[in-house]
Every structure is written in C-alpha cells, then in structure tokens.
Design a protein around this motif. Structure first.
Motif, mmCIF file in Angstrom:
data_model
loop_
_atom_site.group_PDB
_atom_site.id
_atom_site.type_symbol
_atom_site.label_atom_id
_atom_site.label_comp_id
_atom_site.label_asym_id
_atom_site.label_seq_id
_atom_site.Cartn_x
_atom_site.Cartn_y
_atom_site.Cartn_z
ATOM 1 N N CYS A 133 31.647 15.872 37.671
ATOM 2 C CA CYS A 133 31.682 14.450 37.302
ATOM 3 C C CYS A 133 33.041 13.798 37.491
ATOM 4 O O CYS A 133 33.225 12.646 37.109
ATOM 5 C CB CYS A 133 31.197 14.263 35.869
ATOM 6 S SG CYS A 133 29.550 14.932 35.598
ATOM 7 N N CYS A 136 34.130 11.993 42.140
ATOM 8 C CA CYS A 136 34.033 10.636 42.695
ATOM 9 C C CYS A 136 34.751 9.626 41.813
ATOM 10 O O CYS A 136 35.304 8.658 42.305
ATOM 11 C CB CYS A 136 32.581 10.201 42.819
ATOM 12 S SG CYS A 136 31.653 11.146 44.027
ATOM 13 N N HIS A 137 34.654 9.810 40.509
ATOM 14 C CA HIS A 137 35.262 8.813 39.622
ATOM 15 C C HIS A 137 35.805 9.446 38.363
ATOM 16 O O HIS A 137 35.579 10.625 38.081
ATOM 17 C CB HIS A 137 34.275 7.690 39.304
ATOM 18 C CG HIS A 137 32.934 8.128 38.793
ATOM 19 N ND1 HIS A 137 32.764 8.825 37.620
ATOM 20 C CD2 HIS A 137 31.683 7.957 39.296
ATOM 21 C CE1 HIS A 137 31.486 9.045 37.420
ATOM 22 N NE2 HIS A 137 30.791 8.549 38.421
ATOM 23 N N ARG A 148 26.134 5.483 25.005
ATOM 24 C CA ARG A 148 24.834 5.512 25.688
ATOM 25 C C ARG A 148 23.853 6.325 24.868
ATOM 26 O O ARG A 148 24.253 7.229 24.133
ATOM 27 C CB ARG A 148 24.951 6.193 27.057
ATOM 28 C CG ARG A 148 25.723 5.411 28.075
ATOM 29 C CD ARG A 148 25.953 6.210 29.363
ATOM 30 N NE ARG A 148 26.996 5.542 30.127
ATOM 31 C CZ ARG A 148 26.788 4.495 30.917
ATOM 32 N NH1 ARG A 148 25.569 4.028 31.091
ATOM 33 N NH2 ARG A 148 27.781 3.917 31.553
ATOM 34 N N MET A 160 23.122 10.152 39.687
ATOM 35 C CA MET A 160 24.273 10.768 40.345
ATOM 36 C C MET A 160 23.816 11.919 41.236
ATOM 37 O O MET A 160 24.152 11.987 42.406
ATOM 38 C CB MET A 160 25.260 11.349 39.320
ATOM 39 C CG MET A 160 25.891 10.394 38.365
ATOM 40 S SD MET A 160 26.737 9.057 39.155
ATOM 41 C CE MET A 160 25.840 7.696 38.458
ATOM 42 N N LYS A 511 34.561 -0.672 41.564
ATOM 43 C CA LYS A 511 34.260 -1.615 40.478
ATOM 44 C C LYS A 511 34.486 -1.007 39.086
ATOM 45 O O LYS A 511 34.507 -1.729 38.108
ATOM 46 C CB LYS A 511 32.842 -2.167 40.611
ATOM 47 C CG LYS A 511 31.751 -1.154 40.384
ATOM 48 C CD LYS A 511 30.368 -1.782 40.505
ATOM 49 C CE LYS A 511 29.315 -0.690 40.355
ATOM 50 N NZ LYS A 511 27.963 -1.176 40.586
HETATM 51 C C1 HEC Z 1 29.044 11.488 44.713
HETATM 52 C C2 HEC Z 1 29.841 10.666 43.852
HETATM 53 C C3 HEC Z 1 29.550 10.704 42.353
HETATM 54 C C4 HEC Z 1 29.521 11.800 41.529
HETATM 55 C C5 HEC Z 1 29.755 13.248 41.916
HETATM 56 C C6 HEC Z 1 29.238 11.303 40.201
HETATM 57 N N1 HEC Z 1 29.125 9.941 40.239
HETATM 58 FE FE1 HEC Z 1 28.755 8.728 38.628
HETATM 59 N N2 HEC Z 1 28.786 7.093 39.862
HETATM 60 C C7 HEC Z 1 28.960 7.114 41.233
HETATM 61 C C8 HEC Z 1 28.793 5.781 41.752
HETATM 62 C C9 HEC Z 1 28.902 5.372 43.223
HETATM 63 C C10 HEC Z 1 28.500 4.937 40.644
HETATM 64 C C11 HEC Z 1 28.179 3.441 40.661
HETATM 65 C C12 HEC Z 1 26.684 3.257 40.751
HETATM 66 C C13 HEC Z 1 26.307 1.796 40.790
HETATM 67 O O1 HEC Z 1 26.704 1.053 39.896
HETATM 68 O O2 HEC Z 1 25.607 1.427 41.720
HETATM 69 C C14 HEC Z 1 28.510 5.799 39.469
HETATM 70 C C15 HEC Z 1 28.296 5.355 38.180
HETATM 71 C C16 HEC Z 1 28.237 6.163 37.053
HETATM 72 C C17 HEC Z 1 27.962 5.698 35.712
HETATM 73 C C18 HEC Z 1 27.876 4.251 35.279
HETATM 74 C C19 HEC Z 1 26.573 3.638 35.467
HETATM 75 C C20 HEC Z 1 26.629 2.249 34.874
HETATM 76 O O3 HEC Z 1 26.242 2.127 33.718
HETATM 77 O O4 HEC Z 1 27.080 1.336 35.561
HETATM 78 C C21 HEC Z 1 27.930 6.797 34.892
HETATM 79 C C22 HEC Z 1 27.678 6.831 33.392
HETATM 80 C C23 HEC Z 1 28.181 7.944 35.737
HETATM 81 N N3 HEC Z 1 28.389 7.530 37.035
HETATM 82 C C24 HEC Z 1 28.242 9.249 35.261
HETATM 83 C C25 HEC Z 1 28.430 10.363 36.069
HETATM 84 C C26 HEC Z 1 28.314 11.725 35.588
HETATM 85 C C27 HEC Z 1 28.001 12.132 34.164
HETATM 86 C C28 HEC Z 1 28.551 12.525 36.668
HETATM 87 C C29 HEC Z 1 28.472 14.040 36.720
HETATM 88 C C30 HEC Z 1 27.172 14.605 36.461
HETATM 89 C C31 HEC Z 1 28.805 11.667 37.814
HETATM 90 N N4 HEC Z 1 28.727 10.358 37.410
HETATM 91 C C32 HEC Z 1 29.100 12.124 39.092
HETATM 92 C C33 HEC Z 1 29.276 8.222 42.000
HETATM 93 C C34 HEC Z 1 29.307 9.532 41.533
#
Ligand code: HEC
Length: 531
Positions: A133, A136-137, A148, A160, A511
């Motif tokens: 997690c 990417c961010h 949440r 994700m 964003k």
């Molecule tokens: C491959 C890249 C990638 C990985 C790895 C990733 N994310 Fe994300 N995540 C994103 C992107 C891109 C967005 C924005 C999605 C959108 O708003 O369209 C996002 C958005 C989110 C959001 C916010 C959604 C919202 O309410 O706007 C959460 C919570 C989140 N990720 C949790 C996680 C968690 C927990 C993990 C690990 C299991 C994870 N991410 C792994 C790319 C990733």
C-alpha cells in the motif's frame, strides 16, 4: 546569483535585467511576538513554476537570496501553526522585507504520513501492508487515512488490487482480512507518539529548497536526472510521453514528444558521450535521446510485459557498461535481467529464480557481476553474465521490501528496505548484511543513491517527506525535509558541479497531494559530511 533571467518559452513580463540577485528577508514570530524558529518560508513564482524555500533561524529570521525582482506568493508554515500567506508580493530589484505572524492550530492534518503508519502494530502483517500500500501512494495522506467503515475499506482495497494494480505489486491480500485489520487498529484515528520532524533542528535549516512543478494535473514525474554538461534537470512525464528539460536557474521548461505512444518513460541516465537513455516501461522498449539534435532512437525486442525498470549506472550516475560494452537493465514485469549492446542493439534476457517479477534495483560490481533486488519476494541476488548462473538471497526478515538499491565504490549494495524503514548495507566482498533504521520510524524509502563525490549514500524517505544522507564512515544519518505534506519521492540525483541534490516527486495519484502536478525538488547549500 542566478543568471539568464530573460528567456524564451516563459511568459512575457518576466524580468530581463540579468542575474537574479534580489533577497527577501524578514522575521517569523507568533501572536505574542516571540520568534518562531524552524518555519518554512516559501516564495512561489507561479509563471516560472518555481518555489524557493528556506527555514527560519533561532531568532525567527530568514533570508531567501537570488530571487528575481518579480511577483511572488509568499507563505510561512510550520507544523502546529496555521500558514501565513500573501499573494502578489512585488519584490524590488534591491530586495524586500516581509515579516510573518503565525497562530497556533491543531497539527493533526499537518503531520507526515509515517506518523500514521507508525501507529500500526509492528510485525509481518504491517510489513506486508507497507509493501502493498505504499508503492503508489502515501497511506498516511489525508485522503487515505480518513475514517472509513469496514465495508468502505474492503471496497477500496478491492479497487486497488483488482483494477488499479496494473503492476501486480499488491501482495495477495485477503481483502476482508485487511479491511478488518484496518478497523481493528482504528487506522487514522491517532498518530503514533514518535517525534515530529523539526527542520529547524536538522540539516534542512542550512539549505535552500527549490520546487519545480512539472506537467499537468495527472502527469507523473517519475524519475529525473541532472545533465552533467549543463546542470539542467531532465524528467520523463510518464502518461504524456513527453521528456521535459527544466532549467534550474530560470525554471524554463522544454518538452520533447516521444516518437511512440504509451511509452511510460521511467528511468533516465546520461551516458559518457552526453546522450540520454530512457526506459519505456509500458512499451517494452528503451530509447536514447540526443539533447543536441532532439532525436530519439528506439530499441525494441524486449519481452512483452517486461515493464523495463532501471539501468545499472556508475558513481557519476552515468550508464555503466560492462567489459563487453553492454548496458544492464532490470525487468520489473517478467522476473528478468536484460543486457543491451548500444552499438549493435543486441538484447539478451536472463530469467531469475522464483516466479514473481518486481525486479527493481540493478547494479554492476567491479568484477562484472550483476546485482538486483526484488521488491515482493524478499530477495536480493546476483547474476553471473558469463555462466548465466543466478544466486538469490533472502533479506533477514520476512516481508522485507528490498527496493531500488545502488552500489558504492567498495562493492557494497545500499538497499532501501521499504517495509521496515531501514537502509541495508550488503557487503559483496564479505557476504554480510547490516540494516540501519532510518531517522523517522516507518518511513518507506524508495531509492538510494551513492554519491561518489563525498562517499555518502542518499536515501529518499517517503512518508516522512525527507531525503536522508547516510555517512558509511560515521554510520550516521542527516535529514533534509521537504516543505510539503505529501512529498512522495522517487529518484535521487546529483549536480556534481554545484553539489545540489535533487529528487522527483510522483505520488500516484497527484490529487492526494497538495501539488497537483509532478514536481522536482532541489536542495542547495548541502553541507559536506561532518566527520
Ligand atoms: C497500483 C497503484 C496503487 C496501489 C498499489 C494502491 N493504490 Fe490506493 N489508490 C491508487 C489510485 C490511483 C487511487 C485513486 C483512485 C481514484 O480516485 O480514482 C487510490 C486511492 C486510494 C484510496 C482513496 C479512495 C478515495 O476515497 O478517494 C484509498 C483508501 C486507497 N487507495 C487505499 C489503498 C490501500 C489500502 C492499498 C494497499 C492494499 C493501496 N491503496 C494500494 C493507486 C494504488
């Protein structure tokens, strides 16, 4: 002093009177008039897309030198205080003065991401969470850590791993189990009781930080490199297939369109002849680029889905060729290491052990052996190009995430271990590994870079919005903080002529951050290692 302020390609109305030599100074104080040390004071020139920042001293005083006599937006910020901002401040040729008054505020939303991740209980599950997690961010950013329900977490985790994870980097999580864990830990409700970074007390205080915004709202400024001959910064705009040259003095940006669509420009290094080499991750290609002519040359023939990642490079950051004139590349998508002969275009691919891909860092040692790290399999290892034999070793702790490593001039690998927040030193000669915890708990480092000029290692620190310098002689870190709350960095680069240290920021998606485009960050005034 910055030279050459009058340039084509920037908006008219900019100052054309020679070097930028104006100084802005003042004092940052609180409501009672007491000085506020350790505040970031930022001057943004919007047309140049440049923000110059310094840190206030013990008396609250600050001075930003080498500015243009132009219009700036000014701001002073410090964790625990509401920012004081002013737009349209016209700086005179002879300089200017502006004081700032800060009032205290609830610091919760100003705390760095690592302080939220550090609130999770240590162990293998957390290490796996960080591996999946943070790639990417920043999971400590405000968007991610907001309260949440379990259902909401489950939906986001599903999104994700099933839809967004085109690189297959999220280790197989049971969605429900992870969602339940996030709820059980009350993730985002309370930051950990670990020290809040104080830029006034570390090396940041003595440096100047310039941020260059690059690209468009959904641009991705993944990697960057500094051109040895000119000091210009070059960055690939991943989704836009555009290579961008940034003039560090004037901020001027020039864009060069890649001659192929869907390239996914990832890693950049110059070669000894001044040509730039770039991996095109989404197109399974490599390209060279000649800054003198603007010509690209594409090299095809890598495996489909190889997601070519990085080049092996030398102490100067230049492409490192082996004794047979080959460059070496890691293939993130196919569990493979590849060689490319730039003269003949010959490509040879060597499959590694295991089955998951995610080959990240790559380095060529003094004996011509090729070393690599694999992010998901807990592995670092070596390929002997003569015999084709591959040796893989496990990191000491399970669920480690050996990320983008570099090699020093004594054949030691410097491996950022993202999931445990350490810098690991693997000594090839003695076959020993030692891990050094980074200064801020649960920082998730992406890359390390060996600095041949000072013999130190720089590690980029995600979560804590920092760059760290590690001195192998004293085994101590020095911290450099960025004046941003979600400074999600990738590569580190050096300008060997000026001693400046750079990094590129690319949270995915932008964003979630306060900078909506990609950005480059440059530290000047970096002091020599204290020995
Ligand atoms: C491959 C890249 C990638 C990985 C790895 C990733 N994310 Fe994300 N995540 C994103 C992107 C891109 C967005 C924005 C999605 C959108 O708003 O369209 C996002 C958005 C989110 C959001 C916010 C959604 C919202 O309410 O706007 C959460 C919570 C989140 N990720 C949790 C996680 C968690 C927990 C993990 C690990 C299991 C994870 N991410 C792994 C790319 C990733």
């Amino acid at each position: 002093m910055r030279q050459g302020s009058c340039v084509l390609g920037l908006a008219i109305g900019l100052w054309c009177g020679g070097a930028a030599a104006a100084t802005l100074q003042g004092v940052v104080s609180d409501k009672e008039g007491k000085p506020v040390p350790g505040a970031f004071v930022m001057a943004t020139q919007g047309e140049r897309k440049m923000t110059t920042t310094v840190v206030s001293d013990a008396a609250g005083h600050f001075a930003i030198t080498d500015l243009f006599p132009e219009k700036y937006t000014l701001a002073a910020t410090r964790i625990g205080y509401a920012p004081d901002k002013i737009a349209d401040f016209q700086l005179a040729v002879g300089g200017g003065k502006r004081d700032f008054k800060l009032t205290t505020t609830d610091p919760t939303d100003q705390l760095p991401g690592n302080m939220w991740v550090a609130a999770l209980p240590d162990g293998e599950f957390k290490a796996r969470f960080i591996t999946g997690c943070t790639i990417c961010h920043d999971p400590g950013s405000k968007t991610i850590r907001k309260p949440r329900t379990e259902q909401d977490w489950a939906e986001k985790i599903e999104l994700m791993s099933k839809r967004l994870d085109i690189y297959s980097v999220i280790p197989k999580f049971d969605t429900k189990e992870l969602a339940a864990w996030m709820i059980a830990q009350k993730y985002g409700s309370k930051p950990a009781d670990v020290p809040v970074p104080d830029p006034g007390k570390d090396a940041t205080a003595r440096s100047t930080i310039t941020i260059y915004d690059v690209g468009y709202p959904d641009s991705w400024a993944h990697d960057m490199v500094v051109e040895p001959a000119t000091g210009a910064a070059w960055v690939g705009d991943y989704p836009y297939d555009e290579l961008v040259r940034v003039d560090p003095v004037t901020g001027e940006q020039k864009r060069f369109k890649l001659p192929t669509k869907g390239g996914g420009m990832h890693t950049l290094h110059f070669d000894k002849a001044g040509k730039l080499w770039i991996t095109l991750q989404l197109a399974d290609m490599v390209t060279s680029f000649d800054p003198a002519t603007g010509a690209f040359q594409l090299y095809r023939g890598f495996r489909k889905g190889s997601l070519i990642h990085s080049f092996a490079y030398d102490e100067q950051g230049l492409i490192k060729l082996d004794a047979k004139g080959r460059m070496w590349l890691s293939e993130f998508g196919t569990n493979t290491i590849a060689s490319l002969n730039p003269e003949t275009g010959d490509i040879k691919e060597y499959e590694l052990l295991g089955k998951e891909g995610h080959t990240y860092g790559i380095a060529l040692d003094s004996k011509g052996k090729v070393w690599f790290t694999k992010y998901v399999e807990n592995v670092y290892g070596m390929l002997d190009p003569d015999s084709g034999q591959v040796t893989e070793k496990q990191m000491p702790r399970p669920e480690s995430a050996p990320h983008r490593m570099s090699i020093d001039d004594e054949d030691r690998l410097w491996i950022p271990n993202s999931s445990y927040g350490t810098l690991a030193r693997y000594d090839i000669k003695t076959d020993t590994l030692k891990e050094y915890p980074l200064p801020d708990k649960d920082t998730f480092p992406y890359a390390s870079r060996f600095d041949g000029a000072t013999g130190t290692v720089w590690v980029q620190g995600n979560g804590s919005n920092s760059l760290y310098r590690f001195d192998p002689k004293t085994e101590k870190f020095t911290s450099y903080r960025m004046p941003l709350n979600t400074a999600y960095g990738r590569m580190v680069a050096f300008d060997y002529k000026t001693g400046a240290v750079w990094t590129s920021l690319s949270n995915y998606p932008n964003k979630h951050t306060e900078r909506l485009t990609g950005s480059l960050v440059r530290f000047t005034g970096v002091e020599p290692p204290q020995r």
